[in-house]
Design a protein around this motif. Sequence first.
Motif, PDB file in Angstrom:
ATOM      1  N   PRO A 176       0.799  -1.227   0.000  1.00  0.00           N
ATOM      2  CA  PRO A 176       0.000   0.000   0.000  1.00  0.00           C
ATOM      3  C   PRO A 176       0.833   1.279   0.000  1.00  0.00           C
ATOM      4  O   PRO A 176       1.889   1.322   0.601  1.00  0.00           O
ATOM      5  N   HIS A 177       0.310   2.312  -0.669  1.00  0.00           N
ATOM      6  CA  HIS A 177       1.025   3.582  -0.728  1.00  0.00           C
ATOM      7  C   HIS A 177       0.982   4.344   0.580  1.00  0.00           C
ATOM      8  O   HIS A 177       1.814   5.215   0.827  1.00  0.00           O
ATOM      9  N   GLY A 178      -0.010   4.084   1.411  1.00  0.00           N
ATOM     10  CA  GLY A 178      -0.030   4.637   2.763  1.00  0.00           C
ATOM     11  C   GLY A 178       0.097   6.136   2.884  1.00  0.00           C
ATOM     12  O   GLY A 178       0.557   6.641   3.895  1.00  0.00           O
ATOM     13  N   GLY A 179      -0.312   6.888   1.849  1.00  0.00           N
ATOM     14  CA  GLY A 179      -0.213   8.331   1.940  1.00  0.00           C
ATOM     15  C   GLY A 179       1.205   8.857   1.807  1.00  0.00           C
ATOM     16  O   GLY A 179       1.478  10.001   2.155  1.00  0.00           O
ATOM     17  N   GLY A 180       2.112   8.058   1.295  1.00  0.00           N
ATOM     18  CA  GLY A 180       3.479   8.529   1.111  1.00  0.00           C
ATOM     19  C   GLY A 180       4.534   7.525   1.576  1.00  0.00           C
ATOM     20  O   GLY A 180       5.639   7.893   1.955  1.00  0.00           O
ATOM     21  N   GLY A 181       4.187   6.247   1.586  1.00  0.00           N
ATOM     22  CA  GLY A 181       5.137   5.226   2.011  1.00  0.00           C
ATOM     23  C   GLY A 181       4.619   4.490   3.225  1.00  0.00           C
ATOM     24  O   GLY A 181       3.556   4.838   3.729  1.00  0.00           O
ATOM     25  N   PRO A 182       5.319   3.520   3.755  1.00  0.00           N
ATOM     26  CA  PRO A 182       6.634   3.046   3.294  1.00  0.00           C
ATOM     27  C   PRO A 182       6.582   2.238   1.996  1.00  0.00           C
ATOM     28  O   PRO A 182       5.590   1.632   1.684  1.00  0.00           O
ATOM     29  N   GLY A 183       7.652   2.284   1.228  1.00  0.00           N
ATOM     30  CA  GLY A 183       7.781   1.497   0.016  1.00  0.00           C
ATOM     31  C   GLY A 183       8.899   0.491   0.219  1.00  0.00           C
ATOM     32  O   GLY A 183       9.261   0.170   1.349  1.00  0.00           O
ATOM     33  N   ALA A 184       9.406  -0.018  -0.875  1.00  0.00           N
ATOM     34  CA  ALA A 184      10.614  -0.853  -0.850  1.00  0.00           C
ATOM     35  C   ALA A 184      11.136  -0.891  -2.273  1.00  0.00           C
ATOM     36  O   ALA A 184      10.331  -0.937  -3.211  1.00  0.00           O
ATOM     37  N   GLY A 185      12.437  -0.890  -2.438  1.00  0.00           N
ATOM     38  CA  GLY A 185      13.012  -0.843  -3.776  1.00  0.00           C
ATOM     39  C   GLY A 185      14.097  -1.873  -4.003  1.00  0.00           C
ATOM     40  O   GLY A 185      15.223  -1.525  -4.355  1.00  0.00           O
ATOM     41  N   PRO A 186      13.804  -3.207  -3.804  1.00  0.00           N
ATOM     42  CA  PRO A 186      14.846  -4.204  -4.072  1.00  0.00           C
ATOM     43  C   PRO A 186      15.389  -4.036  -5.485  1.00  0.00           C
ATOM     44  O   PRO A 186      14.650  -3.696  -6.411  1.00  0.00           O
ATOM     45  N   THR A 187      16.679  -4.242  -5.633  1.00  0.00           N
ATOM     46  CA  THR A 187      17.371  -3.944  -6.892  1.00  0.00           C
ATOM     47  C   THR A 187      18.073  -5.176  -7.417  1.00  0.00           C
ATOM     48  O   THR A 187      18.978  -5.705  -6.760  1.00  0.00           O
ATOM     49  N   VAL A 188      17.659  -5.640  -8.596  1.00  0.00           N
ATOM     50  CA  VAL A 188      18.327  -6.795  -9.202  1.00  0.00           C
ATOM     51  C   VAL A 188      19.637  -6.327  -9.839  1.00  0.00           C
ATOM     52  O   VAL A 188      19.737  -5.191 -10.331  1.00  0.00           O
ATOM     53  N   LEU A 189      20.629  -7.215  -9.820  1.00  0.00           N
ATOM     54  CA  LEU A 189      21.977  -6.860 -10.270  1.00  0.00           C
ATOM     55  C   LEU A 189      22.534  -7.925 -11.200  1.00  0.00           C
ATOM     56  O   LEU A 189      22.305  -9.121 -10.997  1.00  0.00           O
ATOM     57  N   SER A 190      23.301  -7.479 -12.216  1.00  0.00           N
ATOM     58  CA  SER A 190      23.944  -8.408 -13.150  1.00  0.00           C
ATOM     59  C   SER A 190      25.181  -9.025 -12.501  1.00  0.00           C
ATOM     60  O   SER A 190      25.602  -8.609 -11.424  1.00  0.00           O
ATOM     61  N   GLU A 191      25.789  -9.992 -13.183  1.00  0.00           N
ATOM     62  CA  GLU A 191      27.031 -10.604 -12.699  1.00  0.00           C
ATOM     63  C   GLU A 191      28.092  -9.543 -12.460  1.00  0.00           C
ATOM     64  O   GLU A 191      28.861  -9.612 -11.508  1.00  0.00           O
ATOM     65  N   ALA A 192      28.129  -8.545 -13.368  1.00  0.00           N
ATOM     66  CA  ALA A 192      29.158  -7.511 -13.254  1.00  0.00           C
ATOM     67  C   ALA A 192      28.999  -6.686 -11.983  1.00  0.00           C
ATOM     68  O   ALA A 192      29.990  -6.239 -11.401  1.00  0.00           O
ATOM     69  N   LEU A 193      27.759  -6.464 -11.562  1.00  0.00           N
ATOM     70  CA  LEU A 193      27.528  -5.581 -10.416  1.00  0.00           C
ATOM     71  C   LEU A 193      27.268  -6.313  -9.106  1.00  0.00           C
ATOM     72  O   LEU A 193      27.363  -5.712  -8.035  1.00  0.00           O
ATOM     73  N   ALA A 194      26.930  -7.604  -9.196  1.00  0.00           N
ATOM     74  CA  ALA A 194      26.567  -8.358  -7.982  1.00  0.00           C
ATOM     75  C   ALA A 194      27.605  -8.276  -6.857  1.00  0.00           C
ATOM     76  O   ALA A 194      27.223  -8.200  -5.686  1.00  0.00           O
ATOM     77  N   PRO A 195      28.908  -8.304  -7.149  1.00  0.00           N
ATOM     78  CA  PRO A 195      29.888  -8.253  -6.061  1.00  0.00           C
ATOM     79  C   PRO A 195      29.785  -7.007  -5.188  1.00  0.00           C
ATOM     80  O   PRO A 195      30.248  -7.002  -4.049  1.00  0.00           O
ATOM     81  N   TYR A 196      29.173  -5.936  -5.714  1.00  0.00           N
ATOM     82  CA  TYR A 196      29.134  -4.675  -4.973  1.00  0.00           C
ATOM     83  C   TYR A 196      27.844  -4.511  -4.175  1.00  0.00           C
ATOM     84  O   TYR A 196      27.644  -3.480  -3.534  1.00  0.00           O
TER      85      TYR A 196
END
Lengths: 543, 452
Positions: free
Chosen positions: A325-345
Amino acid sequence: MTKNIAMRRDVANEKNHPGGSGSLNRAGRPTRVPSWADDAEAQPSNPGLDRSEPLLFEIGAPEKTGVDFDPCPEPGDEFLGGLGREEDQLGLYGLSEPETLRHYVRLSQQNHAIDLSTYPLGSCTMKHNPRQNEKIARLPGLSDIHPLQPVQTVQGALAVMQELARWLCTLTHMPAVALAPKAGAHGEFCGMLAIKKAIEARGQSETNRRKKILVPKNAHGTNPATAIQCGFNVVEIEANANGHVDLENFDAQLDETIAGLMLTNPNTCGLFEPDIRKIADALHEAGGYFYCDGANFNALAGMVRPGDLGIDAMHINLHKTFSTPHGGGGPGAGPTVLSEALAPYAPLPFVKMEASGELTLVEDETALGAEKSMGRLAAFHGQMGMFTRALAHMMAHGADGLMQMSKDAVLNANYILHHLKPYIRPAFPGYCMHEALFDDKKLKENGVELIDFAKAMIDAGFHPMTTYFPLVVSGAMLIEPTETESRHDLDRFIAAMQSLLEEVSSGKTEKFKAAPVRTAMGRLDETRAARQPILVWQETETT
Amino acid sequence: MRYLPLTDEDRFQMLAQIGAGDIREFYEDVPSEYLLDTPIADLPNAQSELAVERWFAGQAARNLDAGKAAFFCGAGAYRHHIPASVDHIIQRSEFLTSYTPYQPEISQGSLQALFEFQTQVARLTGMDLANASMYDGATAAAEAVLMACRLTRRNKVLLSRNLHPHYAQACKTLGQAQDIEFVTLPAEIEGEAIGQILAHIDQELACLVMQNPDFFGHLRDLSPLSKAVHKVKALLVGVVTEIVSSGLIKTPGEMGADIVAAEGQSLGVGLQFGGPHVGLLSCRNERSFLRQLPGRLCGETVDVRGQRGFVLTLSTREQHIRRGKATSNICTNSGLMALAFSIHASLLGEKGVREMACQSHARTVQLHKALEPIKAVKIWNTSFFNEFSLRLPTGAAQLVDQLSEEGILAGVPVARLLPGHGFEKDLLVACTERTTQVEIETFAKMLQKVLA
C-alpha cells in the motif's frame, strides 16, 4: 456505446439535474447530484457530514492521555547522568481514546484513496492493496521479531526474504538482488553506487574519466538526483518523434567518459523501447553500465524479463507492481536486481544459505562474498513488512496470474486510450503499454488550463491523472488505470472524462477555473505556504 | 484470479472496441524473441488465499517471536506496547490506500496528520521544525550529514565513536559517493572520552554526529560539545535511536544540537524485523536550514474560501522539481508509519510519554539491580536510559544462543554489529515498560546458572 456508459454519462452530466427522473445505476437506486451543486456558492459534497477537524493541539491537552499504565516502581535519577528532565516540558498534547478515534476517523474521511475509486496516476501504479497481505504481515511470527535475534530463531523470516529474492531474480532473469533499499529512489542509489564501484575497480584513470550518466529528458526526477548524489554528471538525451530514445543522439554520447545510462522501460511516455537490446549492447561496448528504472514493471512482469534486454541493475518498486500500500506517502521498498558484473558490490546485509541448509545473514565486509560490498544502505535488513506483502501478492498471482496482470494493465490503458483519443490528443501514435500519455492541446485551444481540468476531475469523483509529467510533452496527462480496475469502473471513468471534455469544447471555462467545488476544501494557496512557511503548530497567547 | 476483475468476455469486448485481436498486439514494440509465450516455468502458478496463508503461517511458526520469550533486545529497535487503536486507524482505507498528497483538496486527512506529526517530532527532539519522515534513523542521520556539509560548505565529518554502527555505516555509504571525509574513532564501551572528540574539532569540520543515549547506553550532556563545535562554525548533529528517552532525559535540541536525526519506531511501529521503521529529521528554524532540509514538508495555508488547510510545500528542494539539483533523491518516505507514530504520540500525550519513559527506565534499573550481584558479570554503564552493556566471562553470542533455547531473548551481542573489535564477550540488554519483574528474575537466574 453500451447502455452502461450512457447511464454513467447521465450521472456525470449536471444538465440532467435537479429533479427529473434522475438516472439509475445497476442496482436500481436513483442517483442524482444534489441540486445545490448548481449553486454558485461552493458547498461541500455532503454538508450534513462536515468533516473539518481541528488540530490535535486544539482539542487535546497536555494533561490528557488515552493510555493507562500499570503501577511501576519509581526509578529515581541515580542512573540518569544528570540529564533527567522535569515533567511537562516537551509540549506534547494528548487525547483520550474516544477523542483519538474520532479525530483520525474524521481526518481519514477527508482523504481520497484507491479503495474509493479509480486513481489513474501515471507512473504510480495505484492498484488494489490485497487485504490478505495485511493479515499475513501482521502474523506475530513475522512482525514481532527483532532484527538482531539469533538467526536460528528467525529462519522463517529469512526464508521469506530468500523466497522473495528468488521470485524477483526469476521474474527479471537476473542473477542477484539487493533487498536492502527502502524505496525506489533508494534502489536507484544502490544500483548507481554499484556502477560507480564497478568503474572504480577498473582503476584510477577509468574512475577519473568515466563520470557521464545519460538520462532521457522524460525521466523521473529521482534519476538525475540519484546520479548527482553518486558523484556523476548528468547529460540529457532526446526522444524521437515516436517517443523513443533518439538513437543518433544516444550514440553520439558514447565516448570514453561514459559511465552509464539510466532508462525507464517502458519509458515515462508509456512506450516500450524497441531498440533496448541495441542500446544495451552499444553501451556495454563503450564501457558503460545500464541502469533500468523499474517503476513501470507492471507492463512487463511475467511477459518480458529485463535481464534478457541487457540491463545491469534495476530497482523494483514493491509499492507499485507488487501491491504494497502507498499509505499516503510510504513506506515502500526498492529491491534492486543486479547483473554478474555488479553483484559483487551489492549492499549488506544479504541472506545466504549455509552448507547445513540453515539460512544466515551476511552483515560484515570480511565475510566471504562480501569483500567488495558497497556497505550498508540503512539500519537492519530491509523493509520486511513490504517483503511479506509483496511475496503474498506474487504467490497469489503465480507465474500465470502475473502474465495476466501485466496483460490486463496494458489492455486497460489501451482501452482508455482508444476511448479518449477522439477528445484529447495522444502524445505519440500507436498503442501504449500500461499507461496512456496525452497532451493538453485540446484544452488550451478552448481556453482551459490543465490544472483546472484536473481539479474538475475531482468534482467528478476521480483523483486526477498525473499532470505535467513527463516534461517532454507540453501539458502532459499520463493515465495509468492498472489491472485492478473493472470494466465497469473503466467505463465510469471514461464517461466522466468524456463528459468533462465535452464541456471543455463547449467553452465552459468558468466551471474549470472554479473547481473543485464539491470538496470540503477548495483550492489552496500554495504560494503563500512557500512564502510564509508554517511547518509546525505554535501556541498563541490565548492558548 | 481474485485480484483481476476483467472477465474473458470483458477482454473480448474491449479488444473488439479497440480493434485489436489479442492483447499481445499491444506488445508490438517488444522484439519477439523477448516476449514470453508461456508462464515462467520456475515459478508456481496462482494459489488460493488459503494456500498462501498456509505457506506464510508455516514460515511464521518457525520463528521465536518476542511475545513468546522473555525479551531484552534493543540496539536500535525497541519493543514498546502499542495501543490497539493505532493499527486499527492505519488500516482505514483512506489512510492505507491513499497516495502522496499531491492533490491537497482531497488529501487533507494525510496532510493535517503530517502537520501534527511534524509538530510532535520537533517537540520530541527539542527542535523548531521537522520534515514528513525519512526511511529510518540511519538514513536520516546520513542525510543530516550531507545537509550539514552543504550548509557549512565543508566535507569533513566526525562520527562519534559510540554511534550505532549501522548508522555510521549508512552515513559512510551515502557520504562516500560525495567525497566526504569521515573521521571515526574506535568504539568505547566504557563510555566515550570527550577529550578525543575535542581534539578533532577544527575549522575544516562540517559536523560532529553524537548519539544520546549512545550505542552502549551511556548518557552524555552534549552541551559542551555543542559549544566547541559552534566555535569553529561547524554543526552538531544529534542522533536518538530510542525516541521514548525524550520523556525522561534532555533532548539533543535542549543540549545545543543543530540537526536531529532519530528513529521513531518505538512509537506506533513495532519491531517488524527491522523495517519498515520511520526516520525523524528535525532542525533549527533558519532560512538556510529550511532550504537544505531534505524530504517532504507539510505547511499550513488557506483555501479560496478562507479555510485553514495544509499542503506539501517548499518543493523546489525536491527531486520532482529540482531534479539533479535536489537536496536529496528521496521521494516515497515512511508516510503510514509516520501516521502510526503520530497516533501513538497523541494517545500518550505529555503524561503518557513521560510515564512510558519512566517505566522503561525503572525496569532497566530493576534489571541492573538483578544482574549486579552476579560476580561473573561486569556492567559497563554508570548511566543509561533503557539499555546498558555488560561484559560476560564467555562469548556473548554463544550465551544468547543458549538462552534462546530456554525462551529468553537475552539481548544483542555487541560483536554482531562490531565484529573483530574485541567485543565478543559484550552484550547489550534493554527493557521497556513491557518487561516484567518475573522476566527480569528469570533472566538473572538463568544467567547465573549458565555462568556458574
